[in-house]
Design a protein around this motif. Sequence first.
Motif, PDB file in Angstrom:
ATOM      1  N   THR A 157      54.220  26.061  46.405  1.00  0.00           N
ATOM      2  CA  THR A 157      54.898  25.014  47.521  1.00  0.00           C
ATOM      3  C   THR A 157      53.446  24.119  48.522  1.00  0.00           C
ATOM      4  OG1 THR A 157      55.339  26.524  49.414  1.00  0.00           O
ATOM      5  CG2 THR A 157      57.398  25.679  47.770  1.00  0.00           C
ATOM      6  N   GLY A 158      53.718  23.838  50.185  1.00  0.00           N
ATOM      7  CA  GLY A 158      52.890  23.394  50.329  1.00  0.00           C
ATOM      8  C   GLY A 158      51.718  22.713  49.814  1.00  0.00           C
ATOM      9  N   SER A 159      50.027  22.744  49.752  1.00  0.00           N
ATOM     10  CA  SER A 159      48.751  22.714  49.150  1.00  0.00           C
ATOM     11  C   SER A 159      49.202  22.625  47.397  1.00  0.00           C
ATOM     12  CB  SER A 159      47.949  23.175  49.651  1.00  0.00           C
ATOM     13  OG  SER A 159      47.735  22.885  51.225  1.00  0.00           O
ATOM     14  N   ILE A 160      49.843  22.087  46.871  1.00  0.00           N
ATOM     15  CA  ILE A 160      50.544  22.686  45.581  1.00  0.00           C
ATOM     16  C   ILE A 160      49.591  22.425  44.884  1.00  0.00           C
ATOM     17  CG2 ILE A 160      51.912  21.521  43.357  1.00  0.00           C
ATOM     18  CD1 ILE A 160      54.073  20.688  45.722  1.00  0.00           C
ATOM     19  N   GLY A 161      49.333  23.764  43.991  1.00  0.00           N
ATOM     20  CA  GLY A 161      47.662  23.774  43.105  1.00  0.00           C
ATOM     21  C   GLY A 161      46.297  24.271  43.563  1.00  0.00           C
ATOM     22  N   GLU A 162      46.431  24.505  44.378  1.00  0.00           N
ATOM     23  CA  GLU A 162      44.900  24.125  45.407  1.00  0.00           C
ATOM     24  C   GLU A 162      45.449  26.528  44.945  1.00  0.00           C
ATOM     25  OE1 GLU A 162      42.008  23.779  47.478  1.00  0.00           O
ATOM     26  OE2 GLU A 162      43.564  22.487  47.495  1.00  0.00           O
ATOM     27  N   ALA A 163      44.483  26.060  44.208  1.00  0.00           N
ATOM     28  CA  ALA A 163      44.215  27.843  43.140  1.00  0.00           C
ATOM     29  C   ALA A 163      42.675  28.647  43.892  1.00  0.00           C
ATOM     30  CB  ALA A 163      43.604  27.961  41.663  1.00  0.00           C
ATOM     31  N   LEU A 164      43.015  29.833  44.790  1.00  0.00           N
ATOM     32  CA  LEU A 164      42.765  30.372  45.673  1.00  0.00           C
ATOM     33  C   LEU A 164      41.951  32.074  45.125  1.00  0.00           C
ATOM     34  CD1 LEU A 164      43.867  29.409  48.879  1.00  0.00           C
ATOM     35  CD2 LEU A 164      41.647  27.826  47.967  1.00  0.00           C
ATOM     36  N   ILE A 165      40.662  31.770  45.173  1.00  0.00           N
ATOM     37  CA  ILE A 165      40.518  34.043  44.798  1.00  0.00           C
ATOM     38  C   ILE A 165      40.293  34.746  46.034  1.00  0.00           C
ATOM     39  CG2 ILE A 165      38.556  35.289  43.463  1.00  0.00           C
ATOM     40  CD1 ILE A 165      39.233  32.678  41.876  1.00  0.00           C
ATOM     41  N   GLN A 166      41.178  35.984  45.488  1.00  0.00           N
ATOM     42  CA  GLN A 166      41.521  36.414  46.199  1.00  0.00           C
ATOM     43  C   GLN A 166      40.333  38.134  45.544  1.00  0.00           C
ATOM     44  OE1 GLN A 166      42.874  35.537  48.868  1.00  0.00           O
ATOM     45  NE2 GLN A 166      43.277  34.167  48.134  1.00  0.00           N
ATOM     46  N   LEU A 167      39.542  38.436  47.153  1.00  0.00           N
ATOM     47  CA  LEU A 167      38.718  38.914  47.115  1.00  0.00           C
ATOM     48  C   LEU A 167      39.021  40.855  47.529  1.00  0.00           C
ATOM     49  CD1 LEU A 167      35.752  37.577  46.289  1.00  0.00           C
ATOM     50  CD2 LEU A 167      37.170  38.399  44.415  1.00  0.00           C
ATOM     51  N   ILE A 180      36.851  30.282  37.377  1.00  0.00           N
ATOM     52  CA  ILE A 180      36.770  28.994  36.430  1.00  0.00           C
ATOM     53  C   ILE A 180      38.604  28.587  35.736  1.00  0.00           C
ATOM     54  CG2 ILE A 180      37.364  28.538  33.682  1.00  0.00           C
ATOM     55  CD1 ILE A 180      34.463  29.973  33.447  1.00  0.00           C
ATOM     56  N   ALA A 181      39.232  29.816  35.853  1.00  0.00           N
ATOM     57  CA  ALA A 181      41.112  29.133  35.781  1.00  0.00           C
ATOM     58  C   ALA A 181      41.718  29.189  36.748  1.00  0.00           C
ATOM     59  CB  ALA A 181      41.537  30.669  35.607  1.00  0.00           C
ATOM     60  N   SER A 182      40.945  28.718  37.973  1.00  0.00           N
ATOM     61  CA  SER A 182      40.924  28.138  39.484  1.00  0.00           C
ATOM     62  C   SER A 182      40.566  26.591  39.211  1.00  0.00           C
ATOM     63  CB  SER A 182      40.720  29.339  40.188  1.00  0.00           C
ATOM     64  OG  SER A 182      40.760  30.290  40.738  1.00  0.00           O
ATOM     65  N   ALA A 183      39.357  26.818  39.050  1.00  0.00           N
ATOM     66  CA  ALA A 183      38.553  25.533  38.948  1.00  0.00           C
ATOM     67  C   ALA A 183      39.389  24.490  37.570  1.00  0.00           C
ATOM     68  CB  ALA A 183      37.723  25.596  38.171  1.00  0.00           C
ATOM     69  N   VAL A 184      39.729  25.042  37.201  1.00  0.00           N
ATOM     70  CA  VAL A 184      41.147  24.473  35.999  1.00  0.00           C
ATOM     71  C   VAL A 184      41.965  23.947  36.477  1.00  0.00           C
ATOM     72  CG1 VAL A 184      42.120  24.188  33.698  1.00  0.00           C
ATOM     73  CG2 VAL A 184      39.839  25.463  33.828  1.00  0.00           C
ATOM     74  N   LEU A 185      42.806  24.571  37.241  1.00  0.00           N
ATOM     75  CA  LEU A 185      44.268  24.771  37.491  1.00  0.00           C
ATOM     76  C   LEU A 185      44.087  23.413  38.971  1.00  0.00           C
ATOM     77  CD1 LEU A 185      45.748  27.650  38.243  1.00  0.00           C
ATOM     78  CD2 LEU A 185      46.950  26.052  36.792  1.00  0.00           C
ATOM     79  N   ARG A 186      42.694  23.162  40.111  1.00  0.00           N
ATOM     80  CA  ARG A 186      42.817  22.645  40.586  1.00  0.00           C
ATOM     81  C   ARG A 186      42.418  20.967  40.151  1.00  0.00           C
ATOM     82  NH1 ARG A 186      39.336  23.967  45.852  1.00  0.00           N
ATOM     83  NH2 ARG A 186      40.368  25.836  46.541  1.00  0.00           N
ATOM     84  N   ASP A 225      37.459  26.974  29.574  1.00  0.00           N
ATOM     85  CA  ASP A 225      36.083  27.064  28.896  1.00  0.00           C
ATOM     86  C   ASP A 225      35.149  28.305  29.257  1.00  0.00           C
ATOM     87  OD1 ASP A 225      33.534  26.807  27.997  1.00  0.00           O
ATOM     88  OD2 ASP A 225      32.956  25.383  28.748  1.00  0.00           O
ATOM     89  N   ARG A 226      34.575  29.438  28.296  1.00  0.00           N
ATOM     90  CA  ARG A 226      33.831  30.926  28.418  1.00  0.00           C
ATOM     91  C   ARG A 226      32.669  30.473  27.846  1.00  0.00           C
ATOM     92  NH1 ARG A 226      37.666  36.330  26.846  1.00  0.00           N
ATOM     93  NH2 ARG A 226      36.492  36.380  29.230  1.00  0.00           N
ATOM     94  N   ASN A 227      31.923  29.140  28.484  1.00  0.00           N
ATOM     95  CA  ASN A 227      30.892  28.988  28.173  1.00  0.00           C
ATOM     96  C   ASN A 227      29.879  29.976  29.172  1.00  0.00           C
ATOM     97  OD1 ASN A 227      27.907  27.742  28.635  1.00  0.00           O
ATOM     98  ND2 ASN A 227      28.699  26.597  27.485  1.00  0.00           N
ATOM     99  N   GLY A 228      28.912  30.757  28.285  1.00  0.00           N
ATOM    100  CA  GLY A 228      28.094  31.479  29.285  1.00  0.00           C
ATOM    101  C   GLY A 228      27.086  31.318  30.103  1.00  0.00           C
ATOM    102  N   GLU A 229      27.022  30.046  29.811  1.00  0.00           N
ATOM    103  CA  GLU A 229      25.838  29.324  30.573  1.00  0.00           C
ATOM    104  C   GLU A 229      26.900  28.861  31.948  1.00  0.00           C
ATOM    105  OE1 GLU A 229      23.970  26.071  29.080  1.00  0.00           O
ATOM    106  OE2 GLU A 229      22.781  26.793  27.161  1.00  0.00           O
ATOM    107  N   LEU A 230      27.757  28.602  31.986  1.00  0.00           N
ATOM    108  CA  LEU A 230      28.897  28.661  32.781  1.00  0.00           C
ATOM    109  C   LEU A 230      28.851  29.671  33.970  1.00  0.00           C
ATOM    110  CD1 LEU A 230      30.588  26.823  34.331  1.00  0.00           C
ATOM    111  CD2 LEU A 230      32.660  26.785  32.553  1.00  0.00           C
TER     112      LEU A 230
END
Length: 188
Positions: free
Chosen positions: A64-74, A99-105, A128-133
Motif C-alpha cells: 500500500t502507499g508507495s506500492i512496489g517500492e522495493a527497499l533494502i533493509q540492512l 537485483i530482486a528489488s530492482a526487478v520489483l521496481r 538475472d544473476r549475471n556475474g558482471e551485474l
Amino acid sequence: TSSEPGTIGQMFYIFYGQRELHSKENLALGPSLVISSAGSNNGCYGFFEFDRLIAPPFATVQSTGSIGEALIQLWPCGVTDDCLLLIPKADADEDDLFIASAVLRLERWRFNYGRKITPERIANFAIDRNGELKQWIRDRREQSDRLISHALETLSGHDSSSNRAEEAFSALAEKWKRDTKHLSSIRQ
C-alpha cells in the motif's frame, strides 16, 4: 508457493510484515526502527519501543502507499504488515536482494490498490544473476561504504574504518538525540 528456477520465489522467502505493527497509534517512542509502506526515507516510519526486530539483510516491498517500492533493509527493524518481506534463502546473497528489488521496481506498474502486490504475484518474476551485474553491484556498494566512512570520519572527528562505521554512526545518532531531545525526526 512453488516457483521456477531463477525467480524471486525460488531465491527468497516471501512473507507479509508483522501484524502487531498494523496499528502504529499506540507505539511509544524508542530505539527500534520501524519500516512502513512509505516510499521515502527507505520506508522509515520512526523509532519506537518494539523488540521483535527482523535481522537483516532483507527487502521490504510496499503493498500500500508507495506500492512496489522495493527497499533494502540492512539494519534490524520491525516491518508493518502493509509490506512484503523478501528474506534470502541459503543460495541467495545481498547482491541478489538488490537485483530482486530492482526487478520489483521495474514491475511495479502492474500493481495498484485494486491489484495488490502479493507473494503469489511476484514469486515468478525472473532474476538475472549475471556475474558482471553482481560485480557491478558490489563495486557500487564498496564505493558507497567508502563515502559513508569518509563522511562519518569528517563528522565524528575519528577514524571510522568499515568495521567501526556502525559505531561512529550510532555515536553521532546518540549525540543528535541528546542535543535535540528527539528520538525520531520522522515522527516529529
